[in-house]
Design an enzyme around this catalytic site. Structure first.
Site, PDB file in Angstrom:
ATOM      1  N   LYS A 200     -32.188   2.236  48.369  1.00 24.63           N
ATOM      2  CA  LYS A 200     -32.448   2.575  46.821  1.00 24.63           C
ATOM      3  C   LYS A 200     -32.070   0.810  46.471  1.00 24.63           C
ATOM      4  O   LYS A 200     -31.145   0.420  46.233  1.00 24.63           O
ATOM      5  CB  LYS A 200     -31.542   3.103  46.276  1.00 24.63           C
ATOM      6  CG  LYS A 200     -31.954   3.604  44.816  1.00 24.63           C
ATOM      7  CD  LYS A 200     -31.101   4.192  43.808  1.00 24.63           C
ATOM      8  CE  LYS A 200     -30.209   3.090  43.204  1.00 24.63           C
ATOM      9  NZ  LYS A 200     -30.919   1.982  42.504  1.00 24.63           N
ATOM     10  N   GLY A 253     -22.330  -3.967  44.914  1.00 24.02           N
ATOM     11  CA  GLY A 253     -22.372  -3.674  43.467  1.00 24.02           C
ATOM     12  C   GLY A 253     -20.958  -3.889  42.719  1.00 24.02           C
ATOM     13  O   GLY A 253     -20.341  -4.651  43.204  1.00 24.02           O
ATOM     14  N   GLY A 258     -18.640   1.114  43.081  1.00 23.37           N
ATOM     15  CA  GLY A 258     -17.957   1.429  44.307  1.00 23.37           C
ATOM     16  C   GLY A 258     -16.829   2.598  44.349  1.00 23.37           C
ATOM     17  O   GLY A 258     -16.966   3.354  45.244  1.00 23.37           O
ATOM     18  N   GLU A 275     -19.278  -4.019  49.234  1.00 21.60           N
ATOM     19  CA  GLU A 275     -19.232  -5.154  48.946  1.00 21.60           C
ATOM     20  C   GLU A 275     -19.443  -5.272  47.626  1.00 21.60           C
ATOM     21  O   GLU A 275     -20.359  -4.964  46.927  1.00 21.60           O
ATOM     22  CB  GLU A 275     -20.458  -5.878  49.688  1.00 21.60           C
ATOM     23  CG  GLU A 275     -19.973  -7.145  50.043  1.00 21.60           C
ATOM     24  CD  GLU A 275     -20.419  -8.268  48.810  1.00 21.60           C
ATOM     25  OE1 GLU A 275     -19.777  -8.492  48.159  1.00 21.60           O
ATOM     26  OE2 GLU A 275     -21.679  -9.061  49.038  1.00 21.60           O
ATOM     27  N   CYS A 309     -21.892 -12.544  43.858  1.00 26.87           N
ATOM     28  CA  CYS A 309     -20.307 -12.061  44.171  1.00 26.87           C
ATOM     29  C   CYS A 309     -19.355 -13.107  44.475  1.00 26.87           C
ATOM     30  O   CYS A 309     -18.319 -12.975  44.270  1.00 26.87           O
ATOM     31  CB  CYS A 309     -20.661 -10.893  45.232  1.00 26.87           C
ATOM     32  SG  CYS A 309     -21.341 -11.377  46.774  1.00 26.87           S
ATOM     33  N   GLU A 409     -14.772 -10.005  36.491  1.00 28.71           N
ATOM     34  CA  GLU A 409     -16.310 -10.726  36.974  1.00 28.71           C
ATOM     35  C   GLU A 409     -17.030 -10.941  35.624  1.00 28.71           C
ATOM     36  O   GLU A 409     -17.305  -9.784  35.340  1.00 28.71           O
ATOM     37  CB  GLU A 409     -16.761  -9.970  38.037  1.00 28.71           C
ATOM     38  CG  GLU A 409     -17.863 -10.527  38.555  1.00 28.71           C
ATOM     39  CD  GLU A 409     -18.554  -9.674  40.063  1.00 28.71           C
ATOM     40  OE1 GLU A 409     -18.533  -8.358  39.710  1.00 28.71           O
ATOM     41  OE2 GLU A 409     -18.603 -10.349  40.916  1.00 28.71           O
TER      42      GLU A 409
END
Ligand code: NAI
Ligand code: MG
Length: 506
Positions: A200, A253, A258, A275, A309, A409
């Site tokens: 996806k 993501g 997550g 991740e 990331c 982030e």
């Protein structure tokens, strides 16, 4: 800051032809299908905010079909393909991607916004190499014989061996920052180990995954081995994460999603590897090669518009060199040429979406509100760029560790530059977020470099370099940056399971 008017770059004829196949369909069981609901969604060129294609929108029913097709292929044709033949198919796919690299790079840039230079020199060669690397592993995934003793059965003889088997049906839910590369990073080891996949792509960037689906069929990989279901997170993504017949989810993501994936996986206890985000420190000691460190810190935060990331978003500089580094970073930021990624003279493209632009400008506002000082950037591109999602490269100073812009982030071109005085203080501050993905260290003192590398809690450490990755080197996070290691032989652990077999010899 210099800006250019969007140059009309000649699109590769294969890109134009691919784009004309609208609406793009879902790849399920080797067939291109409309969504069961008949729904489609638009995908955009972030440099202009114009819609460039309509894409079938997968939902739960389509996901069910895709999982069924993946299961059928896993138990049927794919299980009959020998490891050697699997390797040959993966290598053939690598060759096909390489042959179409110019086209794929343009498609990626058109849909994501990143510069064509980054797509062509970074994403595409890495993707080809990943398939080549894992094509070599297919014939080297095996079990062992173990000399068992069994304390409660003295004298008993057994032959014991292990078999390393594929996990089964893998759901790969990937983000939009490196759309093609993220797809390949999952597909290459998953297929090498004999699994089948439902991929996806992110709703922002479905196009390169769909083109990849065509190349997968062209390579002769049996139908149903790879299924591609573009759609949105809360619908298609959530359906995959919760699906009772998916054996494993691999997700890249946000940390927030997550957590949702872990919860959704509980139903059938599917395996999960994650991740997630980062808030990585890039540390410049006073004895570093300052010119190289500035270049590395600049690229560390502004590569891919900061949507990495691994973005080195917290730049720590030893006090005696702080002013010099800040000045050099700001001077460099002011010479960045922003423009459409397809223009070969562009240094920095747009952010991926209006949503991401809003998120990042929200952080800029928060930084100002909390008292940080904005030295450059923080505003949208002007003139011809105002139609796209451009944000000027941004540098903040007077940042306190506890501010939101130093903890969360941002995932945009926003650097926070902070001074430090001692190594002990530095290490505590560098480790002082919930994340632990990567860290950079710049110094000429080899002992200091190794000591600092030992003390930092991060999955990857770069010493006097930044943002280097390779198919053979592990990738993954400490703390809330995720779990599991992708790439290298480490990913084989994620995509296989071990069977322990006892044979009575008595
Ligand atoms: P996201 O985490 O929402 O999306 C990533 C992928 O997950 C997409 O394919 C999306 O459709 C899917 N998804 C979303 N919600 C889901 C759900 N409930 N169940 C299953 N799948 C779901 O990321 P988003 O919203 O695009 O970006 C938000 C922030 O996440 C960024 O600002 C950045 O901080 C972080 N992020 C980190 C990335 C990384 O490489 N570590 C990549 C993308 C985003
Ligand atoms: Mg989201």
């Amino acid at each position: 800051m210099t800006t250019t008017a969007p140059a009309t770059t000649q699109l590769h004829s294969d890109v134009t032809e691919f784009l004309s196949k609208q609406p793009h369909k879902l790849l399920i069981g080797g067939q291109w299908k409309e969504a069961v609901s008949g729904k489609t969604f638009d995908t955009y060129n972030p440099a202009t905010s114009e819609a460039i294609a309509k894409v079938a929108e997968a939902d739960k029913k389509d996901v069910d079909e895709a999982v069924k097709a993946a299961r059928k292929a896993f138990e049927g044709p794919w299980s009959k393909v020998t490891p050697s033949e699997r390797g040959r198919l993966l290598y053939k796919l690598a060759d096909l991607i390489e042959a179409h690299a110019d086209e794929l790079a343009q498609l990626e840039t058109l849909n994501n916004g990143k510069t064509i230079r980054e797509s062509r020199k970074g994403d595409l060669p890495l993707a080809v190499d990943l398939f080549r690397y894992y094509s070599g592993w297919t014939t080297k995934i095996h079990g062992e014989t173990i000399p068992v003793s069994v304390p409660y059965a003295p004298g008993a003889k057994f032959f014991h061996y292990t078999v390393r088997e594929p996990v089964g049906v893998i759901a790969a839910i990937i983000p939009w920052n490196f759309p093609f590369l993220m797809a390949i990073e999952r597909l290459a080891p998953a297929l090498a180990c004999g699994n089948t996949v439902v991929l996806k792509p992110a709703e922002q960037t479905p196009l390169s995954s769909l083109r990849l689906g065509e190349l997968i069929l062209e390579a002769g990989i049996p139908e149903g081995v790879v299924n591609v279901v573009p759609g949105f997170g809360p619908t298609a993504g959530a359906a995959l994460a919760a699906h009772p017949d998916v054996d494993k989810v691999t997700f890249t993501g946000s940390t927030e999603v997550g957590r949702e994936i872990i919860k959704a996986s509980a139903g059938n206890l599917k395996r999960v590897s994650l991740e997630l985000g980062g808030k990585s420190p890039n540390i410049i000691f006073a004895d570093a090669d300052i010119e190289a460190a500035v270049k590395g810190a600049f690229m560390g935060i502004f590569y891919n518009q900061g949507q990495c990331c691994s973005a080195g978003s917290r730049i720590f500089v030893e006090k005696s060199k702080y002013d010099e580094v800040v000045e050099a970073l700001v001077a460099k930021a002011k010479t960045v040429r922003q423009g459409p990624g397809l223009d070969s003279t562009t240094h920095m493209g747009p952010l991926v979406s209006q949503e991401q632009l809003d998120r990042v400008t929200g952080y800029v506002a928060s930084g100002k509100k909390e008292g940080a000082k904005l030295l450059c950037g923080g505003e949208r591109g002007d003139g011809a760029l105002s139609k796209g999602y451009f944000l000027k490269p941004t540098v903040f100073v007077d940042v306190k560790d506890e501010m939101k812009i130093a903890q969360e982030e941002i995932f945009g071109p926003v650097a926070t530059v902070m001074p430090f005085e001692s190594t002990e203080e530095l290490v505590a501050r560098a480790n002082g977020t919930v994340y632990g993905l990567v860290a950079g260290i710049w110094t000429k003192d080899i002992k200091k470099a190794f000591r600092t590398a030992n003390a930092l809690r991060a999955g990857t450490i770069w010493i006097n370099c930044y943002n280097f990755v390779d198919s053979a080197a592990p990738w993954g996070g400490y703390k809330q940056s995720g779990y599991g290691r992708e790439k290298g032989p480490y990913a084989l652990e994620l995509y296989t399971q071990l069977k322990s077999v006892w044979v009575d010899l008595n």
